[in-house]
Write an enzyme that holds these catalytic residues in place. Structure first.
Site, short mmCIF file in Angstrom:
data_model
loop_
_atom_site.label_atom_id
_atom_site.label_comp_id
_atom_site.label_asym_id
_atom_site.label_seq_id
_atom_site.Cartn_x
_atom_site.Cartn_y
_atom_site.Cartn_z
N HIS A 275 -33.48 -6.90 82.70
CA HIS A 275 -34.60 -7.33 81.83
C HIS A 275 -35.90 -6.65 82.28
O HIS A 275 -36.68 -7.24 83.03
CB HIS A 275 -34.77 -8.85 81.91
CG HIS A 275 -33.76 -9.60 81.11
ND1 HIS A 275 -33.92 -9.87 79.77
CD2 HIS A 275 -32.56 -10.12 81.46
CE1 HIS A 275 -32.87 -10.52 79.32
NE2 HIS A 275 -32.02 -10.70 80.32
N GLU B 84 -38.51 -6.28 80.58
CA GLU B 84 -39.68 -6.93 79.99
C GLU B 84 -40.25 -8.04 80.88
O GLU B 84 -41.45 -8.30 80.84
CB GLU B 84 -39.35 -7.49 78.58
CG GLU B 84 -38.55 -8.77 78.53
CD GLU B 84 -37.06 -8.62 78.83
OE1 GLU B 84 -36.61 -7.49 79.10
OE2 GLU B 84 -36.36 -9.65 78.80
N CYS C 187 -29.87 -6.50 77.88
CA CYS C 187 -28.97 -7.57 78.29
C CYS C 187 -27.89 -7.77 77.22
O CYS C 187 -27.03 -6.93 77.05
CB CYS C 187 -29.75 -8.84 78.61
SG CYS C 187 -28.77 -10.08 79.47
#
Ligand SMILES: NCCCC(=O)O
Length: 227
Positions: free
Chosen positions: A209, A211, A110
């Protein structure tokens, strides 16, 4: 020994227990968990640290998400909705320059992708709805956009993720020019979703993202490159 991956952190006013607005060094634990589950040893780099010597003890660098890059870094004046934090930029750009100079593996997520692009001489769109005419990359406060990214065949990101992938994104800015890096992934609206340095061991930035959906493939690739 597991490869040591440094993760950038930042200062935010946090509230817990009886404490309110306490300046706190913070990183979402999803990043830490992703590195650990990918087989790396996560180390949190102090926020606003201007001494890139910390890289000497690291095998890889993870640039986490966060606020906007100061537009002066890519030769632009700030637009009304740009919210930057120059102290964080100062530390992270020093880290990136040193990491690139020493060919340390880097993954940017990001904001981290945006930092990589600007460090490579690129520039950013300061507010995507003004450019794209929609808010699908950040639909509402706290709501991730769900989209599909397509990758350039043969690129590093395509080798890691396949030709396309469903992504979760949360950002109002985006990479306009990637400088010396190559854009290797896009969403259907034409926004850059992945950038990479095809002349280095492992330099990869992704706008989404991974994660937050526990997709640890990219973290595994970072750890492997760092090992
Ligand atoms: N510009 C900082 C990263 C997140 C966002 O673009 O909103």
């Amino acid at each position: 020994m597991r490869p040591i991956i440094g993760i950038t952190s930042y200062v935010v006013p946090a509230t817990w227990g009886v404490w309110h607005d306490l300046p706190t060094a913070l990183i979402p634990n999803d990043y830490v968990a992703a590195v650990e589950q990918a087989g790396g040893r996560a180390v949190i780099i102090p926020p606003d640290d201007r001494d890139p010597d910390v890289l000497r003890v690291l095998d890889g660098l993870l640039l986490a998400g966060g606020p906007d890059v100061e537009p002066a870094r890519y030769g632009a004046a700030p637009e009304p909705l740009t919210e930057s934090r120059p102290e964080r930029d100062a530390g992270e750009f020093l880290l990136v320059q040193r990491a690139l100079a020493t060919d340390l593996p880097i993954l940017g997520v990001c904001r981290g992708m945006q930092v990589l692009a600007v460090a490579a001489g690129g520039s950013l769109h300061q507010h995507l709805p003004d450019v794209l005419g929609h808010e699908r990359h950040r639909p509402a406060p706290g709501v991730y956009g769900e989209q599909e990214a397509r990758f350039q065949p043969g690129s590093m990101i395509a080798k890691l993720m396949g030709d396309d992938v469903a992504i979760h994104c949360y950002h109002h800015q985006g990479v306009a020019e990637a400088g010396t890096l190559t854009v290797t992934g896009y969403t259907e609206d034409g926004l850059a979703e992945a950038i990479e340095d095809q002349d280095r061991r492992f330099v990869l930035g992704v706008q989404w993202h991974p994660e937050v959906i526990r997709d640890h493939r990219l973290f595994g690739a970072l750890v492997e490159a760092a090992g």
